[in-house]
Design a protein around this motif. Structure first.
Motif, PDB file in Angstrom:
ATOM      1  N   SER A 108     -35.682 107.400  22.806  1.00 34.05           N
ATOM      2  CA  SER A 108     -35.070 108.382  21.908  1.00 34.05           C
ATOM      3  C   SER A 108     -33.639 108.026  21.543  1.00 34.05           C
ATOM      4  O   SER A 108     -32.946 108.818  20.894  1.00 34.05           O
ATOM      5  N   GLY A 109     -33.143 106.858  21.984  1.00 33.85           N
ATOM      6  CA  GLY A 109     -31.784 106.466  21.676  1.00 33.85           C
ATOM      7  C   GLY A 109     -30.749 107.264  22.433  1.00 33.85           C
ATOM      8  O   GLY A 109     -29.615 107.424  21.961  1.00 33.85           O
ATOM      9  N   LEU A 110     -31.103 107.762  23.603  1.00 32.17           N
ATOM     10  CA  LEU A 110     -30.192 108.572  24.403  1.00 32.17           C
ATOM     11  C   LEU A 110     -29.634 107.741  25.549  1.00 32.17           C
ATOM     12  O   LEU A 110     -30.253 106.773  26.001  1.00 32.17           O
ATOM     13  N   GLY A 117     -25.238 113.249  32.907  1.00 30.88           N
ATOM     14  CA  GLY A 117     -25.605 114.073  31.768  1.00 30.88           C
ATOM     15  C   GLY A 117     -26.140 113.234  30.622  1.00 30.88           C
ATOM     16  O   GLY A 117     -25.771 112.068  30.449  1.00 30.88           O
ATOM     17  N   VAL A 118     -27.004 113.815  29.827  1.00 32.98           N
ATOM     18  CA  VAL A 118     -27.605 113.105  28.697  1.00 32.98           C
ATOM     19  C   VAL A 118     -26.620 113.101  27.532  1.00 32.98           C
ATOM     20  O   VAL A 118     -26.035 114.132  27.187  1.00 32.98           O
ATOM     21  N   VAL A 119     -26.450 111.926  26.932  1.00 30.03           N
ATOM     22  CA  VAL A 119     -25.538 111.774  25.789  1.00 30.03           C
ATOM     23  C   VAL A 119     -26.361 111.375  24.573  1.00 30.03           C
ATOM     24  O   VAL A 119     -27.069 110.357  24.595  1.00 30.03           O
ATOM     25  N   ALA A 120     -26.271 112.187  23.538  1.00 28.81           N
ATOM     26  CA  ALA A 120     -26.974 111.878  22.290  1.00 28.81           C
ATOM     27  C   ALA A 120     -25.955 111.390  21.267  1.00 28.81           C
ATOM     28  O   ALA A 120     -24.818 111.881  21.220  1.00 28.81           O
ATOM     29  N   ALA A 153     -33.239 115.436  29.859  1.00 30.76           N
ATOM     30  CA  ALA A 153     -32.363 116.090  30.837  1.00 30.76           C
ATOM     31  C   ALA A 153     -33.181 116.762  31.935  1.00 30.76           C
ATOM     32  O   ALA A 153     -32.817 116.716  33.123  1.00 30.76           O
ATOM     33  N   ALA A 154     -34.312 117.379  31.552  1.00 30.00           N
ATOM     34  CA  ALA A 154     -35.161 118.044  32.548  1.00 30.00           C
ATOM     35  C   ALA A 154     -35.778 117.022  33.499  1.00 30.00           C
ATOM     36  O   ALA A 154     -35.826 117.234  34.722  1.00 30.00           O
ATOM     37  N   LEU A 155     -36.247 115.885  32.943  1.00 32.13           N
ATOM     38  CA  LEU A 155     -36.814 114.836  33.794  1.00 32.13           C
ATOM     39  C   LEU A 155     -35.769 114.296  34.764  1.00 32.13           C
ATOM     40  O   LEU A 155     -36.038 114.097  35.955  1.00 32.13           O
TER      41      LEU A 155
END
Length: 524
Positions: A108-110, A117-120, A153-155
């Motif tokens: 997903s390019g994240l 933390g996930v960065v978009a 983020a949940a995973l």
């Protein structure tokens, strides 16, 4: 950047951890059988008349101390293993989730920041001159990117929670071993140091309490193997009546407890119990005078019940349990039933001279006798007997499994039921759970309720009957098991065999029964 915690978890090697825990479990599982053999040596030394004095006392004390320490270590390792298996499960879960999170992020390019933390990437603005369709596509893409970010983020969060649980379980796995110097602190320099730690931890201080009589045999066996040799000896001396009939104890322990009860009955008991006790004692004396091992596996003087094992039930590879029919009592018939048991054992050894055989004259129920013979027309006595038989067989299986390895943990067990004893076996097979037997022999049966041999829950079912035995074709309790449609394998029988002659050593049926006991006869 990828969060170091997540990438580290994704790189974990669950199979490596599984292998290490399996290895530790294999070592731990062998300790009880090793200790049981050592305790057997200690018991034989205690009973030996050829060695006494200070050296013998020192040896007995040393073996008892080793048994106590091994018991404590086994218990600590078992408790630690419970947490280690939980660790292994959580490690596998965490590693799989972390891998999924990283793969989903890459697709997903994240990316992840330093805290995990996930960065978009920042979304591109909508074109100023975008049409309504283009705007719809633009905001749909933003929504999908937000949903993907939420899933990743949940995973990642689930992976790190599983990793935290794994770390906690791993830390807790060390607690049972801490008192023994197994994790950190001062490690014992040798056995003396380990024994001192076991004593200081208070692992030897309390006397255990026997479980209730209705405790499952597997639980009894687990409880018993968790006691050291000295603790077992102490209990047998203090609570023989509570232990002698406890299904799940090894035969040697039941024998020792029951002999203590027998001594007390012979010394001071009502006359009606004395008669049976004298018969039991006489049979034991005769066997020991002949140099043959004998074990008082079942003894209930109040219920007039007894079962004598000819051989060693704890070590025999092949076990035969003889279940008699009506008109049999401990006082009047134990010796004759013992002769039948020895006949079967002799026949088994004739068929397989290298075999290790034990046979049991089992009067663990009260067959109808005398004026009570009318009870043989019903099944109530057989129902009670079936419960007792199933319990003793389950206890034998549990005791052998708890202390044995390989064949020693899984002997071949054959039940040889005669006359009304076949109805007892029929009732035992109707109880919940599979009856732990490999083969059954039904001789002189008045019929059973089962429609087919497979319903008796044994891999091999044999039958013996004679035209000269009216009980065998009476059908009082169901169809005769010798009918072809029942599916049992017939044993050879002389046509003039009477109802009480199936165990006659001069007739072919007894020899065939011995072959069944040692698996030297092929079933149909």
């Amino acid at each position: 950047m990828s969060a170091p915690g997540l990438t580290t978890v994704a790189a974990w090697d669950p199979p490596l951890l599984d292998g290490a825990v399996y290895t530790l479990e294999a070592v731990t599982e062998r300790l009880p059988s090793w200790r049981a053999r050592m305790d057997a040596v200690a018991r034989s030394l205690a009973d030996a008349e050829c060695w006494s004095g200070p050296a013998a006392s020192v040896a007995a004390t040393a073996l008892g101390e080793v048994s106590a320490v091994v018991t404590a270590v086994t218990g600590a390792l078992g408790n630690s293993l419970d947490r280690l298996w939980e660790t292994a499960r959580e490690v596998r879960t965490a590693q799989e989730l972390a891998g999924q999170a990283l793969a989903a992020a890459a697709a997903s390019g994240l990316t992840f920041d330093g805290s995990g933390g996930v960065v978009a990437p920042p979304p591109a603005p909508a074109p100023a001159d975008a049409t309504s369709a283009q705007l719809e596509d633009h905001y749909t893409e933003l929504a999908e990117r937000a949903a993907a970010t939420e899933r990743v983020a949940a995973l990642a969060a689930d992976a790190m929670r599983a990793a935290a649980r794994a770390a906690a379980a791993a830390a807790e796995s060390a607690d049972p071993l801490a008192a023994l110097g197994g994790t950190g602190g001062v490690r014992p320099a040798g056995f003396a140091g380990l024994a001192a730690l076991v004593g200081a931890a208070g692992l030897l201080s309390s006397r255990p309490v026997p479980p209730p009589p209705d405790t499952a045999p597997d639980e009894v066996a687990s409880w018993w193997t968790g006691l050291s040799g000295p603790a077992q000896d102490d209990l047998l001396g203090s609570s023989p009546a509570a232990l002698g009939g406890l299904d799940g104890l090894p035969a040697w322990a039941r024998d020792r407890a029951n002999r203590l009860v027998l001594e007390r009955v012979l010394a001071d008991a009502p006359w009606e119990q004395q008669v049976g006790a004298q018969a039991v004692a006489a049979e034991i004396r005769a066997e020991e005078a002949a140099g043959r091992p004998v074990q008082l596996w079942v003894y209930d003087p109040a219920g007039d019940l007894a079962a004598l094992a000819y051989g060693d039930l704890d070590t025999a590879d092949d076990v035969g349990v003889l279940v008699p029919g009506v008109n049999n009592t401990v006082a009047g018939d134990l010796h004759a039933l013992g002769d039948d048991a020895r006949t079967v054992a002799d026949a088994a050894l004739a068929a397989a001279p290298a075999a290790s055989v034990a046979t049991v004259a089992w009067l663990g129920y009260r067959p109808p006798v005398g004026a009570g013979l009318r009870q043989a027309l019903g099944r109530s006595t057989a129902t009670a007997g079936g419960v007792a038989l199933a319990g003793d067989l389950a206890g034998l299986a549990a005791a052998r499994s708890a202390t044995g390895v390989g064949r020693a943990a899984d002997p071949r067990v054959t039940v040889l039921a005669h006359s009304y004893g076949t109805v007892v076996l029929d009732e035992a097979g109707d109880l919940p759970g599979r009856l732990p037997v490999d083969a059954v022999v039904l001789s002189g049966s008045p019929g059973i309720e089962e429609a087919h041999a497979s319903d008796l829950e044994a891999d091999e079912v044999y039958t013996a009957w004679s035209p000269a035995d009216p009980i065998a074709w009476s059908g009082w309790h169901g169809d005769p098991p010798w009918l072809r449609q029942f599916g049992a394998t017939p044993l050879p029988v002389d046509p003039d065999t009477l109802h009480w002659q199936y165990y006659d050593p001069d007739r072919p049926t007894a020899a065939a029964m011995g072959e069944v006991v040692v698996a030297a006869r092929e079933a149909d």
